[in-house]
Design a protein around this motif. Structure first.
Motif, PDB file in Angstrom:
ATOM      1  N   PRO A   1     -38.137 -26.605 -16.680  1.00 55.10           N
ATOM      2  CA  PRO A   1     -38.575 -26.326 -15.312  1.00 55.10           C
ATOM      3  C   PRO A   1     -37.943 -27.303 -14.324  1.00 55.10           C
ATOM      4  O   PRO A   1     -37.531 -28.399 -14.693  1.00 55.10           O
ATOM      5  CB  PRO A   1     -40.099 -26.528 -15.383  1.00 55.10           C
ATOM      6  N   THR A   2     -37.874 -26.905 -13.091  1.00 62.97           N
ATOM      7  CA  THR A   2     -37.276 -27.763 -12.072  1.00 62.97           C
ATOM      8  C   THR A   2     -38.283 -28.712 -11.451  1.00 62.97           C
ATOM      9  O   THR A   2     -37.901 -29.616 -10.707  1.00 62.97           O
ATOM     10  CB  THR A   2     -36.662 -26.894 -10.962  1.00 62.97           C
ATOM     11  N   ASP A   3     -39.569 -28.519 -11.724  1.00 60.79           N
ATOM     12  CA  ASP A   3     -40.603 -29.326 -11.081  1.00 60.79           C
ATOM     13  C   ASP A   3     -41.334 -30.206 -12.095  1.00 60.79           C
ATOM     14  O   ASP A   3     -42.557 -30.300 -12.098  1.00 60.79           O
ATOM     15  CB  ASP A   3     -41.602 -28.440 -10.345  1.00 60.79           C
ATOM     16  N   TRP A   4     -40.584 -30.849 -12.977  1.00 60.42           N
ATOM     17  CA  TRP A   4     -41.191 -31.766 -13.946  1.00 60.42           C
ATOM     18  C   TRP A   4     -41.946 -32.880 -13.224  1.00 60.42           C
ATOM     19  O   TRP A   4     -41.531 -33.360 -12.166  1.00 60.42           O
ATOM     20  CB  TRP A   4     -40.121 -32.414 -14.820  1.00 60.42           C
ATOM     21  N   ILE A   5     -43.031 -33.289 -13.835  1.00 60.86           N
ATOM     22  CA  ILE A   5     -43.807 -34.434 -13.346  1.00 60.86           C
ATOM     23  C   ILE A   5     -43.608 -35.573 -14.334  1.00 60.86           C
ATOM     24  O   ILE A   5     -43.837 -35.412 -15.539  1.00 60.86           O
ATOM     25  CB  ILE A   5     -45.300 -34.083 -13.232  1.00 60.86           C
TER      26      ILE A   5
ATOM     27  N   ALA B   1     -45.201 -27.408 -21.364  1.00 66.43           N
ATOM     28  CA  ALA B   1     -44.026 -28.085 -21.917  1.00 66.43           C
ATOM     29  C   ALA B   1     -44.177 -29.584 -21.705  1.00 66.43           C
ATOM     30  O   ALA B   1     -44.629 -30.035 -20.646  1.00 66.43           O
ATOM     31  CB  ALA B   1     -42.746 -27.577 -21.259  1.00 66.43           C
ATOM     32  N   VAL B   2     -43.801 -30.339 -22.721  1.00 69.96           N
ATOM     33  CA  VAL B   2     -43.903 -31.801 -22.698  1.00 69.96           C
ATOM     34  C   VAL B   2     -42.596 -32.371 -23.237  1.00 69.96           C
ATOM     35  O   VAL B   2     -42.085 -31.915 -24.267  1.00 69.96           O
ATOM     36  CB  VAL B   2     -45.078 -32.293 -23.572  1.00 69.96           C
TER      37      VAL B   2
ATOM     38  N   THR C   1     -43.864 -33.684 -17.931  1.00 70.18           N
ATOM     39  CA  THR C   1     -44.622 -32.461 -18.200  1.00 70.18           C
ATOM     40  C   THR C   1     -44.431 -31.496 -17.034  1.00 70.18           C
ATOM     41  O   THR C   1     -44.011 -31.898 -15.938  1.00 70.18           O
ATOM     42  CB  THR C   1     -46.120 -32.765 -18.355  1.00 70.18           C
ATOM     43  N   ASP C   2     -44.756 -30.224 -17.269  1.00 68.84           N
ATOM     44  CA  ASP C   2     -44.651 -29.250 -16.177  1.00 68.84           C
ATOM     45  C   ASP C   2     -45.992 -29.028 -15.481  1.00 68.84           C
ATOM     46  O   ASP C   2     -46.177 -28.052 -14.752  1.00 68.84           O
ATOM     47  CB  ASP C   2     -44.055 -27.932 -16.666  1.00 68.84           C
ATOM     48  N   ALA C   3     -46.940 -29.931 -15.706  1.00 66.69           N
ATOM     49  CA  ALA C   3     -48.207 -29.952 -14.979  1.00 66.69           C
ATOM     50  C   ALA C   3     -48.741 -31.384 -15.065  1.00 66.69           C
ATOM     51  O   ALA C   3     -48.336 -32.167 -15.922  1.00 66.69           O
ATOM     52  CB  ALA C   3     -49.215 -28.967 -15.576  1.00 66.69           C
TER      53      ALA C   3
END
Length: 407
Positions: A17-21, A81-82, A172-174
Motif C-alpha cells: 500500500p502507498t499509505d503505510w504507517i 499487512a505488516v 502496517t497499513d493501519a
C-alpha cells in the motif's frame, strides 16, 4: 530462504500500500525482554539487564542473551499487512552442518497465522575446534505478512529464538496500539539451551512457549544456551523481574562446562535461591532438574564435539569426563538430581512455596527410546512439544505447583 509450512499461509504477492504507517518500536510493544538497547540500526532486545551484561565478558553468554527467545512484538490493529525490518545475526559453525535460518511466527488472537524468514543479516562465523569467531556484516531484511483478517485483532510477532535480532522498523497499513494488560500471570523461567529453544521448530514452539500457551500465562524466558551456570548476576535478574511464577532448570550446563565440583555446587544453589527469594519471598518457585541425557547420567563433563558422523551431516556430542572422577566430586546428572532434591526438601521446611520437579518426568528413558536426542544433548522439535505439554500438565495442571496462581 523459505520458512513456509504447508499449514501456514505464505507471503502475499499483493502490492505494498502507498499509505503505510511506521510505528516506533518501544518497550510498550515488546514482551519478554528485560532491556532494550538503542543501536545505529534500531533497537536490540536483551534478555539480561545491562548491569548483568557488564559483569561477564563471556561471548557465549553475550550471544545467548541477545537471541530473543520468548520475545515478541505485541500490538492491536486492524491492519491486513505488516512489515518488520530487522537486522539478524545468523550463526554459522565452521565444520558443522548448516543451521536453519531464524523463524518469525505471526499469531493472530493467539493462533498461528504466518511463519517467515528474514533475508540478509550479519553472519557470525564460529570455529567449533578453536572457539574463535568473526562477524561479517550484511544488509537489513524485511519480513512481510499480508492478507490478514480485516478486523481489530491482537498481533504477536515472535522473534527468532536462535538469532540476535535488531528491530529496525515496523510498518502496517493501519494504526497500531499496545494491547491492554490482560491480567495474565507472568511466568519467569531460567534454564539452559533446551529452555532457550535449541532445535525447536520455531520461536512459539519452544517448550517454554508451548507450556506458557497451555498454562495461559505470559512468558519471560531466561533460558540461556550454554549459560545456566548459577551466575549471581542471573539470580539478581530473576530477583528484580516482576513475576507471579518462577522456575529454574539447573544442571546440564554445569556438567557440559565441567564448571564446578559438588563442594561448590551445593552452596551455589543455595545462594542462587536465596537471591531470588530476596525479591520474591513467597512466589511459587519451582526447581527443575535435568531431563534425561544418557551420555552424562553417570559420566562427568566436559561435553566435546564428536565428529564421527560429520560426513553424514550430523554433529553430535560425547562425554569427555571419567566416571571414576565422581569420587572426587565431579558432577554428573544423577549427582545433580539427587542433590537438588535434597536441597529443595531441606529448604521447603521453611519455604512451603518452593517445589521440585525431576526433569526425567518431562523426558525420561521411554522418551529417549522413542525420540532420541539427535546430537546426544538437545531435543528435536517433536520432543520440545512433548516436554512443553508435560510441563504444562505437571506445573499448571491440577495439583501442580503453579495451579493455585493460575486458577
Amino acid at each position: 530462504m523459505n520458512g513456509r509450512h504447508d499449514d501456514v499461509p505464505g507471503p502475499s504477492t499483493t502490492p505494498r500500500p502507498t499509505d503505510w504507517i511506521t510505528t516506533p518500536i518501544t518497550a510498550h510493544l515488546l514482551r519478554g525482554a528485560l532491556d532494550l538497547e538503542r543501536t545505529e540500526h534500531g533497537v536490540l532486545p536483551h534478555r539480561l539487564p545491562a548491569r548483568a551484561r557488564s559483569q561477564c565478558a563471556d561471548g557465549q553468554l553475550a550471544m545467548a542473551e541477545a537471541q530473543p527467545s520468548g520475545v515478541r512484538l505485541v500490538f492491536r490493529t486492524r491492519a491486513t499487512a505488516v512489515e518488520l525490518d530487522t537486522l539478524a545475526t545468523k550463526t554459522v559453525y565452521q565444520g558443522a552442518p548448516p543451521r536453519p535460518d531464524g523463524v518469525y511466527d505471526l499469531l493472530v488472537d493467539g493462533r498461528l497465522a504466518g511463519r517467515e524468514n528474514a533475508p540478509g543479516g550479519n553472519v557470525l562465523i564460529v570455529d567449533i575446534t578453536t572457539g574463535s569467531a568473526e562477524t561479517r556484516p550484511g544488509p537489513v531484511g524485511t519480513v512481510r505478512f499480508a492478507d490478514l483478517p480485516d478486523r481489530v485483532k491482537d498481533i504477536e510477532i515472535w522473534l527468532p529464538h536462535n538469532e540476535i535480532t535488531q528491530l529496525v522498523a515496523l510498518r502496517t497499513d493501519a494504526a497500531v496500539e499496545p494491547v491492554p494488560d490482560t491480567g495474565r500471570k507472568v511466568w519467569l523461567h531460567h534454564g539452559s539451551s533446551i529452555s532457550h529453544g535449541s532445535d525447536a521448530e520455531s520461536p512459539s514452539t519452544t517448550w517454554p512457549a508451548l507450556a506458557a500457551s497451555r498454562g495461559g500465562v505470559e512468558l519471560i524466558n531466561l533460558g540461556l544456551g550454554g549459560s545456566a551456570l548459577l551466575d549471581a548476576f542471573t539470580a539478581r535478574a530473576l530477583r528484580d523481574t516482576p513475576a507471579e511464577l518462577i522456575s529454574v532448570k539447573i544442571g546440564i550446563n554445569l556438567v557440559n562446562a565441567d564448571l564446578m565440583r559438588l563442594r561448590a555446587f551445593t552452596p551455589a544453589v543455595h545462594g542462587f535461591l536465596d537471591t531470588i527469594r530476596e525479591g520474591h519471598p513467597s512466589t511459587p518457585l519451582l526447581v527443575v532438574s535435568p531431563i534425561l541425557c544418557p551420555i552424562h547420567e553417570d559420566t562427568p563433563g566436559p561435553s566435546a564435539p564428536d565428529f564421527i558422523n560429520l560426513n553424514a551431516g550430523k554433529l553430535q556430542f560425547r562425554a569427555a569426563g571419567d566416571p571414576a572422577e565422581r569420587a572426587a566430586g565431579k558432577l554428573t546428572l544423577s549427582v545433580i538430581r539427587e542433590e537438588l532434591s535434597r536441597i529443595v526438601k531441606q529448604r521447603a521446611v521453611e519455604d512451603p512455596n518452593l517445589h521440585y520437579m525431576d526433569g526425567r518426568d518431562l523426558y525420561g528413558e521411554k522418551d529417549f527410546a522413542e525420540l532420541p536426542l539427535p546430537d546426544q544433548l538437545h531435543p528435536d522439535a517433536a520432543t520440545h512439544r512433548r516436554i512443553g505439554e508435560r510441563f504444562a500438565r505437571l506445573a499448571f495442571g491440577t495439583g501442580g505447583p503453579f495451579a493455585a496462581e493460575c486458577a
